[in-house]
Design a protein around this motif. Structure first.
Motif, PDB file in Angstrom:
ATOM      1  N   VAL A   1      -8.580  -0.702   1.241  1.00 22.98           N
ATOM      2  CA  VAL A   1      -8.231  -2.113   1.393  1.00 22.98           C
ATOM      3  C   VAL A   1      -8.581  -2.534   2.807  1.00 22.98           C
TER       4      VAL A   1
ATOM      5  N   VAL B   1     -11.263  -4.915  -1.574  1.00 26.30           N
ATOM      6  CA  VAL B   1     -10.560  -3.782  -2.179  1.00 26.30           C
ATOM      7  C   VAL B   1     -11.612  -3.013  -2.988  1.00 26.30           C
TER       8      VAL B   1
ATOM      9  N   VAL C   1       0.838  -1.204   0.000  1.00 26.24           N
ATOM     10  CA  VAL C   1       0.000   0.000   0.000  1.00 26.24           C
ATOM     11  C   VAL C   1       0.872   1.252   0.000  1.00 26.24           C
TER      12      VAL C   1
ATOM     13  N   ASN D   1     -12.709   0.750  -4.855  1.00 30.58           N
ATOM     14  CA  ASN D   1     -12.261   2.049  -5.362  1.00 30.58           C
ATOM     15  C   ASN D   1     -13.474   2.884  -5.757  1.00 30.58           C
TER      16      ASN D   1
ATOM     17  N   LEU E   1      -5.339  -3.808  -6.417  1.00 29.05           N
ATOM     18  CA  LEU E   1      -4.783  -2.455  -6.414  1.00 29.05           C
ATOM     19  C   LEU E   1      -4.269  -2.075  -7.799  1.00 29.05           C
TER      20      LEU E   1
ATOM     21  N   VAL F   1      -8.868   4.428  -3.071  1.00 29.39           N
ATOM     22  CA  VAL F   1      -8.962   2.985  -2.895  1.00 29.39           C
ATOM     23  C   VAL F   1      -8.945   2.665  -1.413  1.00 29.39           C
TER      24      VAL F   1
ATOM     25  N   VAL G   1      -4.885   5.655  -0.788  1.00 32.43           N
ATOM     26  CA  VAL G   1      -5.204   4.287  -0.414  1.00 32.43           C
ATOM     27  C   VAL G   1      -5.391   4.220   1.096  1.00 32.43           C
TER      28      VAL G   1
END
Length: 418
Positions: free
Chosen positions: A338, A351, A287, A353, A324, A336, A297
């Motif tokens: 996670v 995940v 990340v 986005n 990703l 994004v 992220v």
């Protein structure tokens, strides 16, 4: 509960073929509507003949799309007959033997036949039309009796032949350009397909290597324990020692077969990976790498993820890595998130986005998602990937921590109609 936004109905896009046919039909109709009154009034042709011969002249370009020979024959018959029906006293007051609508129809026919059917087919209407232009003055010499009329007829013939020849050359160039562009498009699509297939094969090979590393470690432990059992446990009998030796030999054979299979899967340009395989503990570093590229992220890891088996650790890292990468490629400028959560039975990875903020032209074949699905199903888990209600995308996977007949799947993603 989120409110459902009303569906926006979009009108279907008109194809290029439909638009071209519509434009050609409109042009033919416009030429016909002009040709009939011009030949009736300015050339003295009877109205029925003007309708019949004018319809043949103006319909020939449309007919040439499917039947070029019939179209050329019909056009030539009309183009041969129509100039002969002119009243001699009126021929000196308008272009002859080609009127302006007939000239435009001739040029249009040459261009369409050449563009659709090739240069060899386009030569015939051009040559036949040029020869027919000479027959009318020969059959009606009284019209070209005076020098002024002869000069007007000669100019009309030169203009008509020049425009038709120019259309012939332009059609050849445009058709070649379109053909090259279509071939380039096909080659690009083929290259993209081959690249996607290669990526899928590489992903499967990588899964095989990772499984080899996991299983080889376990088999090595079994082999060592079985080989040293008689020394570590002196109280076992000779029969048990022989059984342990057989187990050790079977483990060694299995390891040899696995290495041989991995050698078949590995290509010449692939070298052995000496670094340890990544796991869930390596997701924060992954990340951070994405963040340094300018992507927003968010990361959330909860539960005892360190207790997961090695195969699950590797699969979780690969899923986060591929998801990703897809978000960066296909959703430029999106944020994004996670999330990795472990409980007593499963590890869930999500995940998600947001919608892309800038247009992207990246095109994928869906093989990354397919590779993730194969990896999850190999471990007995579940996998989903779908758009979200706000226009983003979400990848969700569940990995079982223990072998069981039925692994509880991750909660399904609810998708609302945008």
């Amino acid at each position: 509960m989120a409110r459902r936004r009303p569906r926006i109905e979009r009108a279907p896009r008109i194809s290029r073929r439909t638009a071209a046919l519509t434009a050609l039909g409109a042009a033919s109709l416009a030429l016909f509507s002009v040709l009939v009154p011009i030949h009736t009034v300015l050339y003295g042709t009877s109205l029925p003949l003007s309708f019949i011969l004018g319809g043949a002249l103006c319909a020939a370009p449309l007919l040439s799309l499917r039947h070029p020979r019939w179209a050329v024959a019909m056009f030539c018959a009309a183009a041969f007959t129509l100039p002969l029906l002119v009243v001699p006293t009126l021929a000196t007051e308008a272009p002859w033997p080609w009127s302006v609508p007939a000239l435009l129809s001739f040029v249009l026919l040459v261009g369409i036949v050449t563009f659709i059917h090739g240069a060899r087919a386009g030569v015939f209407p051009l040559a036949i039309g040029a020869l027919l232009s000479l027959t009318a003055p020969l059959l009606r010499p009284e019209i070209v009796a005076t020098p002024a009329t002869a000069g007007s007829v000669t100019a009309d013939l030169i203009v008509t032949t020049s425009l038709a020849a120019a259309m012939f050359l332009v059609s050849i160039l445009v058709a070649g350009r379109v053909r090259v562009s279509a071939e380039l498009t096909r080659e690009r699509a083929h290259s993209a397909l081959e690249e996607s297939r290669r990526a899928l094969v590489e992903e499967r090979t990588r899964i095989a290597r990772e499984l080899h590393d996991v299983i080889a470690h376990s088999m090595s432990v079994i082999q060592v324990q079985a080989s040293t059992a008689r020394y570590r446990l002196p109280e076992i009998g000779d029969a048990a020692s022989v059984e342990f030796d057989s187990i050790a030999a079977t483990a060694r054979t299995s390891l040899t077969e696995m290495r041989r299979m991995l050698g078949v899967l590995r290509t010449e340009d692939q070298t052995a990976e000496l670094a340890p395989q990544q796991g869930i503990d390596d997701i924060p570093a992954l990340v951070d790498t994405i963040r340094r590229a300018g992507v927003t992220v968010g990361l959330e890891i909860t539960g005892a993820v360190a207790d997961a088996p090695q195969a699950v650790q590797i699969a979780a890292f690969r899923i986060a890595q591929e998801a990703l990468s897809n978000a960066v490629r296909h959703a430029s400028g999106a944020a994004v998130t996670v999330r990795v959560q472990a409980d007593a039975d499963i590890i869930g990875i999500r995940v998600r986005n947001s919608p892309a903020t800038t247009p992207t032209t990246s095109i994928g074949g869906g093989y990354g998602l397919r590779g993730m699905r194969e990896r999850i199903e190999l471990l007995g888990g579940s996998f989903t990937a779908s758009p979200t209600a706000d226009g983003g995308w979400e990848v969700a996977a569940s990995l079982p921590l223990h072998e069981s007949p039925s692994t509880p799947p991750i909660a399904p993603i609810t998708q609302e109609t945008p």
